[in-house]
Design a protein around this motif. Sequence first.
Motif, PDB file in Angstrom:
ATOM      1  N   UNK A  45      34.187  45.746 -11.635  1.00  0.00           N
ATOM      2  CA  UNK A  45      33.091  45.277 -10.784  1.00  0.00           C
ATOM      3  C   UNK A  45      33.502  44.078  -9.942  1.00  0.00           C
ATOM      4  N   UNK A  46      34.157  43.116 -10.556  1.00  0.00           N
ATOM      5  CA  UNK A  46      34.566  41.913  -9.827  1.00  0.00           C
ATOM      6  C   UNK A  46      35.604  42.267  -8.756  1.00  0.00           C
ATOM      7  N   UNK A  47      36.561  43.105  -9.102  1.00  0.00           N
ATOM      8  CA  UNK A  47      37.606  43.486  -8.139  1.00  0.00           C
ATOM      9  C   UNK A  47      37.046  44.297  -6.976  1.00  0.00           C
ATOM     10  N   UNK A  48      35.933  44.992  -7.199  1.00  0.00           N
ATOM     11  CA  UNK A  48      35.359  45.867  -6.175  1.00  0.00           C
ATOM     12  C   UNK A  48      33.985  45.397  -5.705  1.00  0.00           C
ATOM     13  N   UNK A  49      33.737  44.097  -5.820  1.00  0.00           N
ATOM     14  CA  UNK A  49      32.427  43.540  -5.480  1.00  0.00           C
ATOM     15  C   UNK A  49      31.979  43.938  -4.073  1.00  0.00           C
ATOM     16  N   UNK A  50      32.858  43.836  -3.101  1.00  0.00           N
ATOM     17  CA  UNK A  50      32.482  44.196  -1.728  1.00  0.00           C
ATOM     18  C   UNK A  50      32.128  45.668  -1.593  1.00  0.00           C
ATOM     19  N   UNK A  51      32.777  46.523  -2.373  1.00  0.00           N
ATOM     20  CA  UNK A  51      32.505  47.965  -2.318  1.00  0.00           C
ATOM     21  C   UNK A  51      31.198  48.330  -3.012  1.00  0.00           C
ATOM     22  N   UNK A  52      30.813  47.559  -4.021  1.00  0.00           N
ATOM     23  CA  UNK A  52      29.643  47.884  -4.842  1.00  0.00           C
ATOM     24  C   UNK A  52      28.338  47.262  -4.346  1.00  0.00           C
ATOM     25  N   UNK A  53      28.428  46.178  -3.596  1.00  0.00           N
ATOM     26  CA  UNK A  53      27.228  45.399  -3.300  1.00  0.00           C
ATOM     27  C   UNK A  53      26.172  46.135  -2.485  1.00  0.00           C
ATOM     28  N   UNK A  54      26.551  47.097  -1.656  1.00  0.00           N
ATOM     29  CA  UNK A  54      25.566  47.773  -0.816  1.00  0.00           C
ATOM     30  C   UNK A  54      24.856  48.929  -1.534  1.00  0.00           C
TER      31      UNK A  54
END
Length: 180
Positions: free
Chosen positions: A25-34
């Motif tokens: 989750x932390x590594x992919x925060x930008x991918x998950x936020x939307x």
Amino acid sequence: MQLSFKDYHIEPIKISDAWPLCNFAVANEDRLKRYFPKTLRQNLAPGLSGFFVEKMVKSFNQKEAFLFTIKEKGSNQIAGLVYIKDLDWTKKQGEFAYCIGYQFEGQGVTTNAIKVLSDYAFDSLALKTLQIIVHKDNLASVSVAKNNNFIWIKTLENEHTPPGEAPLDMELYELYHEIE
């Protein structure tokens, strides 16, 4: 239960996944936020991930929602997540939601995972209809649906509201279990 394809395996979320899930989750925060803001928010720290995983294991066991991890064989690193959610056991219908880590994008991992889990949903869960709801601009996700023979059904107006944005129209795709 463990399902496999190529260099990956898919398995139900388990308690020992809390720390790796937090890392994902932390590594992919930008991918998950939307599109996965709730999942992201609940996995930004190891303690939060622990609570999240416990809740998802319980949901899995109670057949309320199914969360699967996609892991790379060998490293056992979480490459992505696939939910089967919004289950309607009367209609025998469920919805896929999925995300893939940035380093695994464009390799067919999600397409293969949805193929394997579609078979699982039809054969083991006895679902008859599977849905994917995507934004038309999320071309990779649209491709996953089309590559797995999901059919476009309609546009769902104001279906998803990302954090800090106006509601978005989303596209509904469906796949039906064909009994031969």
